[in-house]
Write a protein that holds these residues in place. Sequence first.
Motif, PDB file in Angstrom:
ATOM      1  N   ALA A  62      -0.388  -4.143  11.765  1.00  0.00           N
ATOM      2  CA  ALA A  62      -0.842  -3.201  10.443  1.00  0.00           C
ATOM      3  C   ALA A  62       0.041  -3.983   9.354  1.00  0.00           C
ATOM      4  O   ALA A  62      -0.357  -4.355   8.150  1.00  0.00           O
ATOM      5  CB  ALA A  62      -0.461  -1.932  10.481  1.00  0.00           C
ATOM      6  N   TRP A  65      -1.319  -7.509   8.457  1.00  0.00           N
ATOM      7  CA  TRP A  65      -2.728  -7.230   7.905  1.00  0.00           C
ATOM      8  C   TRP A  65      -2.371  -6.898   6.205  1.00  0.00           C
ATOM      9  O   TRP A  65      -2.942  -7.512   5.324  1.00  0.00           O
ATOM     10  CB  TRP A  65      -3.405  -6.250   8.507  1.00  0.00           C
ATOM     11  CG  TRP A  65      -5.119  -6.364   8.241  1.00  0.00           C
ATOM     12  CD1 TRP A  65      -5.642  -5.922   6.916  1.00  0.00           C
ATOM     13  CD2 TRP A  65      -6.071  -7.049   9.003  1.00  0.00           C
ATOM     14  NE1 TRP A  65      -6.939  -6.381   7.152  1.00  0.00           N
ATOM     15  CE2 TRP A  65      -7.286  -6.939   8.373  1.00  0.00           C
ATOM     16  CE3 TRP A  65      -5.796  -7.679  10.171  1.00  0.00           C
ATOM     17  CZ2 TRP A  65      -8.291  -7.660   8.936  1.00  0.00           C
ATOM     18  CZ3 TRP A  65      -7.041  -8.019  10.570  1.00  0.00           C
ATOM     19  CH2 TRP A  65      -8.171  -8.044  10.159  1.00  0.00           C
ATOM     20  N   TRP A  66      -1.436  -6.085   6.219  1.00  0.00           N
ATOM     21  CA  TRP A  66      -1.178  -5.354   4.809  1.00  0.00           C
ATOM     22  C   TRP A  66      -0.409  -6.801   4.017  1.00  0.00           C
ATOM     23  O   TRP A  66      -0.680  -6.899   2.881  1.00  0.00           O
ATOM     24  CB  TRP A  66      -0.179  -4.279   5.013  1.00  0.00           C
ATOM     25  CG  TRP A  66       0.454  -4.087   3.600  1.00  0.00           C
ATOM     26  CD1 TRP A  66      -0.078  -3.247   2.565  1.00  0.00           C
ATOM     27  CD2 TRP A  66       1.783  -4.704   2.959  1.00  0.00           C
ATOM     28  NE1 TRP A  66       0.721  -3.211   1.417  1.00  0.00           N
ATOM     29  CE2 TRP A  66       1.775  -4.021   1.669  1.00  0.00           C
ATOM     30  CE3 TRP A  66       2.696  -5.520   3.551  1.00  0.00           C
ATOM     31  CZ2 TRP A  66       3.141  -4.547   0.858  1.00  0.00           C
ATOM     32  CZ3 TRP A  66       3.861  -5.839   2.672  1.00  0.00           C
ATOM     33  CH2 TRP A  66       3.794  -5.089   1.328  1.00  0.00           C
TER      34      TRP A  66
END
Length: 101
Positions: A62, A65-66
């Motif tokens: 996560a 991806w961010w």
Amino acid sequence: MHEISEPMFPNRTNSLKGGRRVHARDAFIEGIAVNGHGRTPRERRMRCYLVAGWVLLAAKCAAVWWACAEYEAPFHPLWIVGPTVLFGALCTLVWWRRRVT
């Protein structure tokens, strides 16, 4: 199961001199039994490590991806997330196969 009193390869000269003859079925090990082999505490601890690893893996994926979306990285996030998930799945599969067999 019986105790083994003769070696695996008995001395054949002993039988030629008139000593005790050893039958082939008595000269080899027929089976081995291991008693008291429990994996419960160790398996529970390993399962906790695997769950913690997958939680950290998900957090990393996560965050990557961010970061790729926020800072406009010149590559797609799956180039990092894909191998991470693949190796995590491989480790889990190896643990699961060891446990099943």
